[in-house]
Design a protein around this motif. Structure first.
Motif, mmCIF file in Angstrom:
data_model
loop_
_atom_site.group_PDB
_atom_site.id
_atom_site.type_symbol
_atom_site.label_atom_id
_atom_site.label_comp_id
_atom_site.label_asym_id
_atom_site.label_seq_id
_atom_site.Cartn_x
_atom_site.Cartn_y
_atom_site.Cartn_z
ATOM 1 N N PRO A 64 22.304 -9.597 -5.393
ATOM 2 C CA PRO A 64 22.881 -10.742 -6.104
ATOM 3 C C PRO A 64 23.020 -10.475 -7.599
ATOM 4 O O PRO A 64 22.322 -9.636 -8.160
ATOM 5 C CB PRO A 64 21.854 -11.844 -5.860
ATOM 6 C CG PRO A 64 20.546 -11.093 -5.801
ATOM 7 C CD PRO A 64 20.865 -9.776 -5.123
ATOM 8 N N GLU A 65 23.934 -11.201 -8.221
ATOM 9 C CA GLU A 65 23.979 -11.245 -9.667
ATOM 10 C C GLU A 65 22.919 -12.241 -10.135
ATOM 11 O O GLU A 65 22.529 -13.146 -9.392
ATOM 12 C CB GLU A 65 25.361 -11.670 -10.152
ATOM 13 C CG GLU A 65 25.520 -11.775 -11.663
ATOM 14 C CD GLU A 65 25.147 -10.493 -12.403
ATOM 15 O OE1 GLU A 65 23.955 -10.344 -12.734
ATOM 16 O OE2 GLU A 65 26.034 -9.663 -12.637
ATOM 17 N N SER A 66 22.432 -12.051 -11.334
ATOM 18 C CA SER A 66 21.471 -12.996 -11.900
ATOM 19 C C SER A 66 22.115 -14.371 -12.063
ATOM 20 O O SER A 66 23.167 -14.505 -12.692
ATOM 21 C CB SER A 66 20.995 -12.477 -13.268
ATOM 22 O OG SER A 66 20.359 -13.495 -13.994
ATOM 23 N N ALA A 67 21.475 -15.397 -11.480
ATOM 24 C CA ALA A 67 21.992 -16.767 -11.632
ATOM 25 C C ALA A 67 22.003 -17.175 -13.098
ATOM 26 O O ALA A 67 22.873 -17.929 -13.544
ATOM 27 C CB ALA A 67 21.147 -17.738 -10.815
ATOM 28 N N ARG A 68 21.064 -16.683 -13.860
ATOM 29 C CA ARG A 68 21.003 -16.999 -15.287
ATOM 30 C C ARG A 68 22.243 -16.458 -15.998
ATOM 31 O O ARG A 68 22.822 -17.118 -16.858
ATOM 32 C CB ARG A 68 19.747 -16.391 -15.908
ATOM 33 C CG ARG A 68 18.466 -16.985 -15.381
ATOM 34 C CD ARG A 68 17.278 -16.265 -16.012
ATOM 35 N NE ARG A 68 16.049 -16.874 -15.545
ATOM 36 C CZ ARG A 68 15.525 -17.971 -16.052
ATOM 37 N NH1 ARG A 68 16.142 -18.585 -17.042
ATOM 38 N NH2 ARG A 68 14.403 -18.479 -15.577
ATOM 39 N N PHE A 69 22.635 -15.206 -15.644
ATOM 40 C CA PHE A 69 23.825 -14.635 -16.283
ATOM 41 C C PHE A 69 25.077 -15.392 -15.860
ATOM 42 O O PHE A 69 25.957 -15.655 -16.680
ATOM 43 C CB PHE A 69 23.954 -13.150 -15.925
ATOM 44 C CG PHE A 69 25.166 -12.501 -16.522
ATOM 45 C CD1 PHE A 69 25.156 -12.092 -17.850
ATOM 46 C CD2 PHE A 69 26.318 -12.335 -15.778
ATOM 47 C CE1 PHE A 69 26.292 -11.518 -18.418
ATOM 48 C CE2 PHE A 69 27.451 -11.759 -16.341
ATOM 49 C CZ PHE A 69 27.433 -11.348 -17.661
ATOM 50 N N LEU A 70 25.185 -15.744 -14.579
ATOM 51 C CA LEU A 70 26.343 -16.493 -14.108
ATOM 52 C C LEU A 70 26.457 -17.832 -14.834
ATOM 53 O O LEU A 70 27.545 -18.261 -15.216
ATOM 54 C CB LEU A 70 26.242 -16.713 -12.596
ATOM 55 C CG LEU A 70 26.403 -15.455 -11.732
ATOM 56 C CD1 LEU A 70 26.056 -15.762 -10.281
ATOM 57 C CD2 LEU A 70 27.817 -14.900 -11.839
ATOM 58 N N VAL A 103 23.838 -18.535 -5.665
ATOM 59 C CA VAL A 103 22.755 -17.549 -5.760
ATOM 60 C C VAL A 103 21.402 -18.239 -5.650
ATOM 61 O O VAL A 103 20.503 -17.780 -4.932
ATOM 62 C CB VAL A 103 22.863 -16.756 -7.080
ATOM 63 C CG1 VAL A 103 21.609 -15.903 -7.297
ATOM 64 C CG2 VAL A 103 24.103 -15.874 -7.071
ATOM 65 N N LEU A 104 21.239 -19.351 -6.343
ATOM 66 C CA LEU A 104 19.975 -20.073 -6.285
ATOM 67 C C LEU A 104 19.679 -20.565 -4.872
ATOM 68 O O LEU A 104 18.531 -20.525 -4.407
ATOM 69 C CB LEU A 104 20.009 -21.248 -7.260
ATOM 70 C CG LEU A 104 19.914 -20.870 -8.741
ATOM 71 C CD1 LEU A 104 20.180 -22.076 -9.618
ATOM 72 C CD2 LEU A 104 18.543 -20.277 -9.051
ATOM 73 N N GLY A 149 17.053 -24.777 -6.316
ATOM 74 C CA GLY A 149 18.062 -25.737 -6.712
ATOM 75 C C GLY A 149 18.253 -25.730 -8.207
ATOM 76 O O GLY A 149 17.737 -24.883 -8.912
ATOM 77 N N VAL A 150 19.030 -26.682 -8.720
ATOM 78 C CA VAL A 150 19.310 -26.750 -10.149
ATOM 79 C C VAL A 150 19.145 -28.166 -10.644
ATOM 80 O O VAL A 150 19.132 -29.121 -9.872
ATOM 81 C CB VAL A 150 20.752 -26.284 -10.461
ATOM 82 C CG1 VAL A 150 20.951 -24.844 -10.083
ATOM 83 C CG2 VAL A 150 21.765 -27.163 -9.753
ATOM 84 N N GLN A 151 19.034 -28.276 -11.958
ATOM 85 C CA GLN A 151 19.065 -29.561 -12.632
ATOM 86 C C GLN A 151 20.360 -29.649 -13.443
ATOM 87 O O GLN A 151 20.959 -28.640 -13.790
ATOM 88 C CB GLN A 151 17.880 -29.709 -13.589
ATOM 89 C CG GLN A 151 16.537 -29.857 -12.907
ATOM 90 C CD GLN A 151 15.432 -29.942 -13.940
ATOM 91 O OE1 GLN A 151 15.499 -29.306 -14.980
ATOM 92 N NE2 GLN A 151 14.425 -30.739 -13.646
ATOM 93 N N THR A 152 20.818 -30.844 -13.751
ATOM 94 C CA THR A 152 21.989 -31.032 -14.607
ATOM 95 C C THR A 152 21.564 -31.753 -15.869
ATOM 96 O O THR A 152 20.940 -32.809 -15.808
ATOM 97 C CB THR A 152 23.063 -31.858 -13.887
ATOM 98 O OG1 THR A 152 23.428 -31.172 -12.685
ATOM 99 C CG2 THR A 152 24.295 -32.016 -14.771
ATOM 100 N N VAL A 153 21.905 -31.144 -17.034
ATOM 101 C CA VAL A 153 21.547 -31.757 -18.301
ATOM 102 C C VAL A 153 22.744 -31.697 -19.229
ATOM 103 O O VAL A 153 23.747 -31.050 -18.938
ATOM 104 C CB VAL A 153 20.343 -31.041 -18.968
ATOM 105 C CG1 VAL A 153 19.125 -31.099 -18.084
ATOM 106 C CG2 VAL A 153 20.696 -29.607 -19.315
ATOM 107 N N ALA A 154 22.657 -32.378 -20.359
ATOM 108 C CA ALA A 154 23.783 -32.411 -21.300
ATOM 109 C C ALA A 154 24.060 -31.041 -21.881
ATOM 110 O O ALA A 154 23.138 -30.276 -22.161
ATOM 111 C CB ALA A 154 23.479 -33.399 -22.424
#
Length: 496
Positions: free
Chosen positions: A253-259, A271-272, A278-283
């Motif tokens: 995989p590619e790094s999710a952070r880089f994507l 990827v996550l 999972g992920v969070q959504t913020v401003a």
């Protein structure tokens, strides 16, 4: 790229009745066109791997919560296995040098000084590759940079068909560049995907497996293939091993952070999910503040960068200088070559469990402390050789300082790149890890340069200088280094 390599095989096969000796044979049109294809293939690959930045249209963007606090999953184990295979292939390339030099020297009729140019060129390539690929990892991404190295491995296999020594030198430089580039990028990718509590031991263990496996693969394949196919077959192995890495790449995989960093949020989510996260959504404003455009080195990282640079330089001087000069020094003392080799082999066996010890120290005790400890052990070994040169009778048998030196240097290289990857934010992690990896080879390049010029210092003098450098690095890391054990890498993005 593969077609370009295949066009070189007829030249190799023509030499089968002469022990595959090709020296003095003219290069045919197929070989020249093959080189054109290979050069074009590198350029097309580099262009095709450039990522597309896709900034989000909305005011909200994703911020990764996992994988820092995610559980370990089968996907994590698969990634560790793939990166271990990649590092085995990567380290096997420069490790093969020691096995091709004797046959190359005989076929080309080279002197000892002339043949020393080959490892010097390879080491020069690894220095450049570490610096350049570290930068590419922050531009292209971690996975894409590993793929580019693999493609270059394929191209450099034509070394096996070169009828002239200087063509081998040039290709060896390119092979070193590809090999030197993959190592720091693999550490950066692993650091960004592994959960916090598993990151430390995974980084050190995968690196250790790569180092041991690479040298084992090089020696085993040499023993198996060289008697029938000559030294040239060791270069042609770059073709299948490079293609194997490319074939396995869909699983990496590619790094999710880089994507996320380049605005490809949906791919980051995919990827996550693959890693059970999972992920969070913020401003978006929060993200802009937490991902400032940092230069490769700023005041936040200057102290640790200087400390790690000195540690890397000292390791390079030990591994490619002191340890390579040691056999000659022992023979000069009156020992036979066989006795000197046996002594070094015994000391290496004593130091063999170092990787496992480093894994435990790094993950269970202290990341900063374990690196400082290994630098201290190296310094003790070096100062032991200094005392021997001064006539201390208690150290007449060099096995104790030699074992300390091998243990310390093995521990330093097992720890320094994982520790580097954990000390820098995402935007500069590739460049920082590449810089330290390059500096570890730069010290060796300086040592090998002295050897090529016939200006290698006496062992005691070299031990005193390198030991002092290791002590300075130890002190700086102990005082100024960060403790990264159990630390969330997201903290690096927001700390003042």
């Amino acid at each position: 790229m593969t077609a370009g390599v295949v066009l070189h095989l007829p030249m190799y096969w023509m030499g089968r009745h002469m022990g595959f000796h090709l020296v003095g044979m003219p290069m045919d049109a197929g070989m020249w066109w093959g080189m054109v294809l290979i050069i074009g293939g590198v350029g097309l690959t580099a262009f095709g791997l450039l990522p597309t930045h896709q900034p989000g249209a909305s005011d909200d963007v994703i911020v990764l919560a996992p994988p820092e606090d995610a559980p370990l999953t089968p996907a994590h184990w698969m990634m560790c296995g793939l990166l271990a295979v990649a590092l085995i292939v990567d380290i096997m390339k420069p490790a093969s040098l020691g096995f091709v030099v004797p046959g190359m020297r005989e076929e080309y009729g080279l002197s000892t000084a002339a043949v020393a140019i080959l490892p010097f060129a390879a080491l020069s390539g690894t220095v450049l590759g570490s610096f350049v690929w570290g930068w590419l990892a922050d531009l292209y991404g971690r996975r894409a940079s590993i793929l580019l190295s693999s493609v270059m491995f394929v191209g450099t296999s034509i070394c096996g068909a070169m009828p002239d020594f200087w063509w081998n030198v040039g290709m060896c430089f390119l092979m070193g560049a590809a090999a030197g580039g993959m190592l720091p990028v693999a550490y950066a990718l692993l650091a960004e995907i592994m959960p916090t509590k598993h990151r430390g031991w995974a980084l050190v263990l995968v690196g250790g497996i790569g180092a041991v496996g690479g040298y084992f693969a090089a020696s085993a394949l040499s023993a198996w293939l060289q008697p029938d196919w000559s030294w040239r077959i060791m270069w042609f192995l770059n073709l299948p091993t490079g293609l194997i890495l490319i074939a396995l790449s869909p699983l990496l995989p590619e790094s999710a952070r880089f994507l996320q960093h380049i605005g490809r949020g949906e791919e980051a989510r995919t990827v996550l999910a693959r890693f059970g996260s999972g992920v969070q959504t913020v401003a978006a404003t929060v993200v802009r503040e937490s991902h400032s455009h940092l230069p490769p080195v700023d005041r936040r990282h200057l102290a640790v960068t200087v400390a790690l640079t000195l540690a890397a330089l000292s390791w390079g001087l030990v591994n490619f200088g002191v340890l390579l000069w040691l056999p000659g020094a022992l023979v000069a003392e009156g020992r036979s070559v066989e006795a000197a080799s046996t002594l070094i082999a015994k000391s290496t066996l004593i130091a063999a469990p170092t990787v496992l010890i480093s894994v435990w120290l790094y993950s269970a005790w202290s990341t900063r402390g374990s690196l400082a400890l290994m630098l201290g052990v190296s310094a003790m070994g070096l100062f032991g050789f200094l005392l021997r040169s001064m006539g201390v009778e208690a150290l007449a048998d060099p096995i104790a300082p030699l074992a300390l030196l091998i243990v310390g240097s093995s521990g330093v290289i097992s720890i320094i790149l994982p520790y580097t990857a954990e000390n820098y934010p995402l935007r500069i992690r590739g460049r920082a890890t590449g810089w330290i990896a390059g500096c570890s080879k730069l010290g060796g390049l300086a040592a090998q340069g002295l050897s090529v010029l016939g200006a290698a210092p006496a062992l005691g003098v070299a031990a005193a200088f390198v030991g002092g450098l290791a002590v300075v690095a130890l002190g700086m890391i102990a005082v100024l280094g960060r403790e990264t054990r159990g630390r969330d890498l997201r903290d690096l993005e927001v700390e003042p």
